[in-house]
Write a protein that holds these residues in place. Sequence first.
Motif, PDB file in Angstrom:
ATOM      1  N   THR A 107      33.516  17.384  54.408  1.00 14.23           N
ATOM      2  CA  THR A 107      33.447  18.585  53.984  1.00 14.23           C
ATOM      3  C   THR A 107      33.061  18.705  52.998  1.00 14.23           C
ATOM      4  O   THR A 107      32.387  19.660  52.688  1.00 14.23           O
ATOM      5  N   ARG A 108      33.198  17.765  51.768  1.00 14.86           N
ATOM      6  CA  ARG A 108      32.529  18.119  50.463  1.00 14.86           C
ATOM      7  C   ARG A 108      30.898  18.196  50.757  1.00 14.86           C
ATOM      8  O   ARG A 108      29.503  19.458  50.836  1.00 14.86           O
ATOM      9  N   MET A 109      30.369  17.680  52.242  1.00 15.04           N
ATOM     10  CA  MET A 109      28.669  17.624  52.560  1.00 15.04           C
ATOM     11  C   MET A 109      28.071  18.324  53.262  1.00 15.04           C
ATOM     12  O   MET A 109      27.388  19.404  53.086  1.00 15.04           O
ATOM     13  N   ARG A 110      29.245  18.888  53.783  1.00 19.24           N
ATOM     14  CA  ARG A 110      29.426  20.192  54.817  1.00 19.24           C
ATOM     15  C   ARG A 110      29.128  21.284  54.290  1.00 19.24           C
ATOM     16  O   ARG A 110      27.785  22.654  54.092  1.00 19.24           O
ATOM     17  N   LEU A 111      29.545  21.707  53.286  1.00 16.79           N
ATOM     18  CA  LEU A 111      29.465  22.618  51.587  1.00 16.79           C
ATOM     19  C   LEU A 111      28.180  22.760  51.222  1.00 16.79           C
ATOM     20  O   LEU A 111      27.625  23.883  51.306  1.00 16.79           O
ATOM     21  N   MET A 112      27.846  21.094  51.323  1.00 16.93           N
ATOM     22  CA  MET A 112      26.165  21.353  50.177  1.00 16.93           C
ATOM     23  C   MET A 112      25.348  21.755  50.914  1.00 16.93           C
ATOM     24  O   MET A 112      24.011  21.832  50.359  1.00 16.93           O
ATOM     25  N   GLU A 113      25.663  21.174  51.992  1.00 18.77           N
ATOM     26  CA  GLU A 113      23.899  21.323  53.422  1.00 18.77           C
ATOM     27  C   GLU A 113      24.320  22.767  53.571  1.00 18.77           C
ATOM     28  O   GLU A 113      22.835  23.251  54.176  1.00 18.77           O
ATOM     29  N   ALA A 114      25.652  24.123  53.522  1.00 18.85           N
ATOM     30  CA  ALA A 114      25.037  25.651  53.839  1.00 18.85           C
ATOM     31  C   ALA A 114      25.221  25.814  52.648  1.00 18.85           C
ATOM     32  O   ALA A 114      23.696  26.661  52.363  1.00 18.85           O
ATOM     33  N   ALA A 115      25.377  25.178  51.515  1.00 23.76           N
ATOM     34  CA  ALA A 115      24.298  26.081  50.073  1.00 23.76           C
ATOM     35  C   ALA A 115      23.277  25.924  50.240  1.00 23.76           C
ATOM     36  O   ALA A 115      22.571  26.615  49.668  1.00 23.76           O
ATOM     37  N   LEU A 116      22.881  24.143  50.125  1.00 25.76           N
ATOM     38  CA  LEU A 116      21.364  24.091  50.412  1.00 25.76           C
ATOM     39  C   LEU A 116      20.670  25.665  51.231  1.00 25.76           C
ATOM     40  O   LEU A 116      19.544  25.674  50.642  1.00 25.76           O
ATOM     41  N   PRO A 168      11.898  22.337  56.908  1.00 27.16           N
ATOM     42  CA  PRO A 168      11.578  23.134  56.132  1.00 27.16           C
ATOM     43  C   PRO A 168      12.658  24.249  55.217  1.00 27.16           C
ATOM     44  O   PRO A 168      12.367  24.038  53.882  1.00 27.16           O
ATOM     45  N   VAL A 169      14.231  23.395  55.759  1.00 23.15           N
ATOM     46  CA  VAL A 169      15.502  24.616  54.642  1.00 23.15           C
ATOM     47  C   VAL A 169      14.421  23.252  52.647  1.00 23.15           C
ATOM     48  O   VAL A 169      14.478  23.999  52.257  1.00 23.15           O
ATOM     49  N   TRP A 170      14.915  21.871  53.250  1.00 24.47           N
ATOM     50  CA  TRP A 170      13.859  21.315  51.845  1.00 24.47           C
ATOM     51  C   TRP A 170      13.170  21.666  51.139  1.00 24.47           C
ATOM     52  O   TRP A 170      13.331  21.647  50.259  1.00 24.47           O
ATOM     53  N   GLY A 171      12.142  22.005  51.632  1.00 23.56           N
ATOM     54  CA  GLY A 171      11.210  22.951  51.365  1.00 23.56           C
ATOM     55  C   GLY A 171      11.058  24.210  51.005  1.00 23.56           C
ATOM     56  O   GLY A 171      10.763  23.906  49.979  1.00 23.56           O
ATOM     57  N   HIS A 172      11.713  25.069  50.950  1.00 21.53           N
ATOM     58  CA  HIS A 172      11.845  26.259  50.873  1.00 21.53           C
ATOM     59  C   HIS A 172      13.280  26.099  49.506  1.00 21.53           C
ATOM     60  O   HIS A 172      12.565  27.049  48.422  1.00 21.53           O
TER      61      HIS A 172
END
Length: 248
Positions: A36-45, A127-131
């Motif tokens: 769950t924490r990882m899903r939140l992190m990925e969505a926030a990213l 690309p998300v990481w890059g942005h």
Amino acid sequence: MPNPPRRTKTPHAAVEAIEPTAPIREPRGARRKRETRMRLMEAALKLMADKGMEGVAINEITEAADVGFGSFYNHFESKEAIHLALLDWVFEEFADTLDRITAELTDPAEVISVSIRHALMRARREPVWGHFLIREGLSARGLSRGLGPRLLRDIQKGIGAGRFAADDPLMSVVTIGGAVLTSIAVELRDGASSTPLTDMLKAFGYAEDQFAERAAAAMLRTLGLSRAEAVEIANRLLPVDERAIESE
């Protein structure tokens, strides 16, 4: 009558070596909490890479992560807290990766070249990481954590070894760091097929398959290397990230 053969005792350690122990299973509750924490992190990213921390609401994060609004506070105290966690995740993880793959390199110029090329290649792949890197790379936390201090360290090593002609490490970090972020922005231009930027890049011979090497060579030249040497170093075979291969 001959004595019967003596029975030898098998040492406890040997028994353990012969009988493999079952892997320790992560408790279901702990696994669900981690996922769950990882899903939140990925969505926030993804959201913060697009709109910045100020432009994102907590309910947007939970909806994108398909997590109940109240569950957010089981993992983070606030929106600012998940933003700080993202900064550490993105900058520290990538800086650690660069340290790992350049550990065997002895030439500071090659360390800088490999780091630049990996940054551009990863931004192209993710690309998300890059942005997110573009948006946060020049923030106070971005400069003081992960990539910033390591770039300063590598430049200082090169100056100390007489490899770089630069005499101001801080301004070299500003120059190289800004050039890397600008290069990533060029790589990630979205929907720019008919814009003046794309026309300008074509006029200067932009090619995706050589852009990272050209960028690395140009930045090495700002540190005092000759054109021929900078180009040669920027086109060397990249070291392989063995850990990334093992995880695939």
